[in-house]
Design a protein around this motif. Structure first.
Motif, PDB file in Angstrom:
ATOM      1  N   UNK A 173      16.392 -12.066  25.247  1.00 60.65           N
ATOM      2  CA  UNK A 173      14.469 -11.410  25.934  1.00 60.65           C
ATOM      3  C   UNK A 173      13.901 -12.824  26.176  1.00 60.65           C
ATOM      4  N   UNK A 174      14.893 -13.648  25.866  1.00 58.52           N
ATOM      5  CA  UNK A 174      13.092 -15.078  25.895  1.00 58.52           C
ATOM      6  C   UNK A 174      11.855 -14.597  24.361  1.00 58.52           C
ATOM      7  N   UNK A 175      11.848 -15.494  24.558  1.00 55.83           N
ATOM      8  CA  UNK A 175      10.331 -15.836  23.951  1.00 55.83           C
ATOM      9  C   UNK A 175       9.253 -14.709  24.633  1.00 55.83           C
ATOM     10  N   UNK A 176       8.729 -13.770  24.050  1.00 59.94           N
ATOM     11  CA  UNK A 176       7.825 -12.499  24.520  1.00 59.94           C
ATOM     12  C   UNK A 176       7.428 -11.987  23.785  1.00 59.94           C
ATOM     13  N   UNK A 177       5.855 -11.279  24.653  1.00 56.40           N
ATOM     14  CA  UNK A 177       5.671 -10.296  23.881  1.00 56.40           C
ATOM     15  C   UNK A 177       6.247  -8.732  24.036  1.00 56.40           C
ATOM     16  N   UNK A 196      16.826 -10.968  20.671  1.00 54.81           N
ATOM     17  CA  UNK A 196      15.710 -10.127  20.790  1.00 54.81           C
ATOM     18  C   UNK A 196      14.850 -10.590  20.552  1.00 54.81           C
ATOM     19  N   UNK A 197      13.685 -11.137  20.719  1.00 51.17           N
ATOM     20  CA  UNK A 197      12.506 -12.130  19.978  1.00 51.17           C
ATOM     21  C   UNK A 197      11.644 -11.426  18.818  1.00 51.17           C
ATOM     22  N   UNK A 198      12.089 -12.290  17.419  1.00 51.69           N
ATOM     23  CA  UNK A 198      11.092 -11.273  16.473  1.00 51.69           C
ATOM     24  C   UNK A 198      10.944 -11.626  15.388  1.00 51.69           C
ATOM     25  N   UNK A 199       9.766 -12.485  15.884  1.00 49.21           N
ATOM     26  CA  UNK A 199       8.977 -14.151  14.566  1.00 49.21           C
ATOM     27  C   UNK A 199       8.278 -13.222  13.747  1.00 49.21           C
ATOM     28  N   UNK A 200       8.354 -11.803  13.567  1.00 47.94           N
ATOM     29  CA  UNK A 200       7.445 -11.467  11.988  1.00 47.94           C
ATOM     30  C   UNK A 200       7.747 -10.165  11.849  1.00 47.94           C
ATOM     31  N   UNK A 201       7.553  -9.502  11.010  1.00 50.45           N
ATOM     32  CA  UNK A 201       7.547  -8.587  10.324  1.00 50.45           C
ATOM     33  C   UNK A 201       5.935  -7.804  11.030  1.00 50.45           C
ATOM     34  N   UNK A 226      -0.040 -12.688  20.952  1.00 48.60           N
ATOM     35  CA  UNK A 226      -0.492 -12.042  22.224  1.00 48.60           C
ATOM     36  C   UNK A 226       1.419 -13.109  22.669  1.00 48.60           C
ATOM     37  N   UNK A 227       2.036 -13.269  21.639  1.00 47.38           N
ATOM     38  CA  UNK A 227       3.025 -13.860  22.984  1.00 47.38           C
ATOM     39  C   UNK A 227       4.902 -14.036  21.825  1.00 47.38           C
ATOM     40  N   UNK A 228       4.933 -12.820  21.190  1.00 50.29           N
ATOM     41  CA  UNK A 228       6.079 -13.173  20.434  1.00 50.29           C
ATOM     42  C   UNK A 228       6.079 -11.109  20.329  1.00 50.29           C
ATOM     43  N   UNK A 229       7.493 -11.002  20.322  1.00 53.35           N
ATOM     44  CA  UNK A 229       6.953  -9.513  19.657  1.00 53.35           C
ATOM     45  C   UNK A 229       7.453  -9.720  18.170  1.00 53.35           C
ATOM     46  N   UNK A 230       7.131  -8.746  17.182  1.00 48.26           N
ATOM     47  CA  UNK A 230       6.737  -8.477  15.454  1.00 48.26           C
ATOM     48  C   UNK A 230       8.840  -8.219  15.427  1.00 48.26           C
TER      49      UNK A 230
END
Length: 274
Positions: A173-177, A196-201, A226-230
């Motif tokens: 996904x790359x870095x993404x919302x 898949x980008x999943x930076x935090x819960x 605004x920048x990353x998916x949970x």
């Protein structure tokens, strides 16, 4: 193709330098690491390999993981944790083709490809190749394309890698919302492996000054700020895309320690044969 996760962490990695939080301590106890993001894709038919993003931890990753130096690289965007490892190319490569998009970013006034040329003009053994978003190109015997995602304020791209002989497909996904455009979702769909980008819960969104976005029917934010998916957003996306296997990457040390190393959160060194 063989996919090796060289770096599965966010911009500070886990353990984070100088941090004694429960999650970083747990990583040390387990002997696992999430260094800054990079993925190695080996084409076992041709013996060539492709590096997706150039982590500042490049040297450490290639000294500790049993993979060959890449024959080519692709860059998803210009943030430090995805690009600044390119300086490690000095005295290491005779020739390294680097692929990036030629689309001009209105924020920076230059494309990703031109930013690389400007920042690394001293690396005379690195050659930068421009590509249009969504346009397939072949490198290392693999078909690759950049797909636009949503990582404000900069332009950022996911990556699709396919083996033209076997049909194996890896989507990043790359870095993404969670707000990935429909056309890009279609390009990313039906992968054998989704990273898949999943930076935090999702629970962490309450700590972000902007909260969360892209809430599901139960009000759970699928975007952190605004920048990353949970984590929850990444898993919903995986379901939508019909991924055979999903690994969550670009993971921060802000996960609670009892959740931080649970499936399907990835750690460095994982390998997948597609």
């Amino acid at each position: 193709m063989r996919v090796t996760l060289l770096g599965t962490g966010d911009t500070t990695g886990t353990p984070t330098v100088g941090c004694d939080c429960d999650t970083c301590e747990r990583a040390r106890e387990l002997g696992v690491e999430r260094s800054r993001f990079a993925v190695h894709v080996e084409n076992e038919r041709t013996g060539e390999s492709l590096l997706i993003d150039l982590s500042p931890d490049f040297r450490h990753q290639f000294l500790t993981q049993d993979v060959a130096l890449p024959d080519a690289a692709v860059v998803t965007h210009i943030h430090f944790d995805h690009l600044d490892g390119l300086g490690n190319a000095y005295r290491v490569f005779d020739d390294l083709p680097v692929h990036a998009t030629g689309e001009v970013d209105p924020v920076t006034g230059e494309s990703v490809a031109d930013t690389i040329r400007r920042k690394y003009d001293y690396l005379d053994r690195v050659t930068v190749h421009d590509h249009d978003p969504m346009a397939p190109f072949r490198t290392c015997g693999l078909d690759v394309r950049f797909v636009p995602v949503d990582h404000p304020p900069l332009l950022c791209y996911g990556v699709v890698v396919e083996d033209p002989e076997t049909g194996a497909k890896c989507s990043l996904t790359g870095d993404t919302s969670y707000g990935i455009p429909d056309e890009s979702r279609a390009a990313l769909a039906d992968p054998d492996l989704l990273l898949a980008d999943a930076i935090v819960p999702a629970s962490s969104a309450r700590h972000h000054p902007l909260g969360g976005k892209h809430h599901d029917a139960d009000g759970v934010p699928r975007t952190f700020g605004t920048k990353h998916m949970t984590r929850e957003g990444a898993l919903d996306l995986a379901d939508e895309l019909g991924a055979d296997r999903t690994r969550l990457v670009h993971v921060a040390h802000f996960y609670p320690a009892d959740e931080a190393f649970a499936e399907p959160l990835a750690v460095d060194g994982e390998q997948y044969d597609l």
